[in-house]
Write a protein that holds these residues in place. Structure first.
Motif, mmCIF file in Angstrom:
data_model
loop_
_atom_site.group_PDB
_atom_site.id
_atom_site.type_symbol
_atom_site.label_atom_id
_atom_site.label_comp_id
_atom_site.label_asym_id
_atom_site.label_seq_id
_atom_site.Cartn_x
_atom_site.Cartn_y
_atom_site.Cartn_z
ATOM 1 N N VAL A 1 0.866 -0.995 -0.037
ATOM 2 C CA VAL A 1 -0.045 -0.054 0.111
ATOM 3 C C VAL A 1 0.874 1.243 -0.078
ATOM 4 O O VAL A 1 0.356 2.093 -0.685
ATOM 5 N N MET A 2 1.937 1.291 0.661
ATOM 6 C CA MET A 2 2.787 2.483 0.772
ATOM 7 C C MET A 2 3.630 2.629 -0.551
ATOM 8 O O MET A 2 3.502 3.704 -1.054
ATOM 9 N N VAL A 3 3.745 1.549 -1.291
ATOM 10 C CA VAL A 3 4.346 1.808 -2.693
ATOM 11 C C VAL A 3 3.451 2.311 -3.519
ATOM 12 O O VAL A 3 3.411 3.296 -4.135
ATOM 13 N N LEU A 4 2.183 1.652 -3.579
ATOM 14 C CA LEU A 4 1.064 2.181 -4.327
ATOM 15 C C LEU A 4 0.588 3.676 -3.923
ATOM 16 O O LEU A 4 0.468 4.574 -4.791
ATOM 17 N N GLU A 5 0.835 4.075 -2.805
ATOM 18 C CA GLU A 5 0.413 5.394 -2.408
ATOM 19 C C GLU A 5 1.515 6.240 -2.933
ATOM 20 O O GLU A 5 1.004 7.549 -3.281
ATOM 21 N N ALA B 1 -10.047 1.946 -1.937
ATOM 22 C CA ALA B 1 -9.123 0.932 -2.847
ATOM 23 C C ALA B 1 -8.006 0.575 -2.192
ATOM 24 O O ALA B 1 -7.747 -0.560 -2.305
ATOM 25 N N ALA B 2 -7.142 1.320 -1.667
ATOM 26 C CA ALA B 2 -5.678 0.898 -1.128
ATOM 27 C C ALA B 2 -6.083 0.289 0.037
ATOM 28 O O ALA B 2 -5.417 -0.811 0.383
ATOM 29 N N HIS B 3 -7.333 0.614 0.924
ATOM 30 C CA HIS B 3 -7.451 -0.300 1.813
ATOM 31 C C HIS B 3 -8.149 -1.754 1.744
ATOM 32 O O HIS B 3 -7.696 -2.610 2.377
ATOM 33 N N LEU B 4 -8.782 -1.828 0.341
ATOM 34 C CA LEU B 4 -9.271 -3.147 -0.203
ATOM 35 C C LEU B 4 -7.951 -3.774 -0.654
ATOM 36 O O LEU B 4 -7.838 -5.156 -0.245
ATOM 37 N N ILE B 5 -7.315 -2.987 -1.124
ATOM 38 C CA ILE B 5 -5.927 -4.061 -1.432
ATOM 39 C C ILE B 5 -4.801 -4.306 -0.420
ATOM 40 O O ILE B 5 -4.532 -5.649 -0.127
ATOM 41 N N PHE B 6 -4.785 -3.555 0.676
ATOM 42 C CA PHE B 6 -4.189 -3.798 1.936
ATOM 43 C C PHE B 6 -4.906 -5.275 2.625
ATOM 44 O O PHE B 6 -4.263 -6.148 2.821
#
Length: 179
Positions: free
Chosen positions: A44-48, A157-162
Motif C-alpha cells: 500500500v505504501m508503494v501504491l500510495e 481501494a488502497a484499504h481493500l488492496i491492503f
C-alpha cells in the motif's frame, strides 16, 4: 478478468453452502500474520507513493506527514517537504499498524477457516480492508481530523488492496500449528 471474478464468486458461494465456517478453536500462525501485515503495508505504501506522484501531482511526503502526525502531533503537517525524521516515524507507525492489522486479520481467518480457498480468503481480506477503512476514516478521524480529507475511492481501494494482500500473503505463508 470478469470471468475469473465470476468463477471466484461462484467458488465462494459454493463453499459457503458446503462449509459452515463455524467457530472452532484454532490458533493463527502468528509469524505468518505479522509478515503478511508488514508486507501488505509495504504494498500500500508503494501504491500510495506512485499514486500521489503520478496521478495526483502532489507531494509524496504529505501522506507521510499525516501518518507521522499520529505520533508527533498535527504540527508535523505544516510542511510538505521531505524530512528523514518524519518519514522514519511514518514508516515505523505504518508498519506497526500493518503488523497489528495482520494479526487481527489472522485472528478472524483461523478460527472460522476463511483460509479454505482463494476466493474465500480474498473476500475475507476485502471485507477486512473495508472495515479498516471505515474504522480509520470515520472512527479514528474524530481524533485525527486531518484524515477526513483522505476519504474517497482511492483510499478505499488502497484499504481493500491492503486487506486482500494481507489475507492472500497470510494464506500462502501460514503453517498448521506443530509444523
Amino acid at each position: 478478468m470478469m470471468w475469473q471474478l465470476l468463477i471466484a464468486f461462484e467458488e465462494v458461494v459454493m463453499e459457503l453452502h458446503m462449509h459452515s465456517h463455524h467457530l472452532e478453536h484454532r490458533l493463527p500462525d502468528w509469524p505468518a500474520a505479522a509478515v503478511s501485515g508488514f508486507a501488505a503495508g509495504a504494498v500500500v505504501m508503494v501504491l500510495e507513493l506512485l499514486w500521489s506522484t503520478l496521478f495526483m501531482d502532489t507531494s509524496p511526503w504529505i501522506t507521510s506527514r499525516m501518518v507521522a502526525a499520529i505520533v508527533l502531533g498535527p504540527d508535523t503537517m505544516q510542511a510538505s517537504t521531505f524530512s528523514v525524521g518524519v518519514v522514519a516515524v511514518a514508516l515505523a507507525t505504518h508498519y506497526v499498524l500493518g503488523i497489528v492489522l495482520g494479526l487481527i486479520l489472522a485472528v478472524i481467518i483461523a478460527p472460522f477457516h476463511f483460509d479454505s480457498s482463494v476466493g474465500m480468503i480474498l473476500l475475507t481480506g476485502a471485507v477486512f480492508g473495508l472495515a479498516v477503512y471505515l474504522f480509520n476514516f470515520y472512527g479514528m478521524a474524530r481524533f485525527f481530523s486531518w484524515f477526513n480529507d483522505m476519504r474517497g475511492w482511492s483510499t478505499l481501494a488502497a484499504h481493500l488492496i491492503f486487506g486482500m494482500s494481507a489475507a492472500i500473503i497470510y494464506w500462502k505463508l501460514e503453517r498448521p500449528i506443530g509444523q
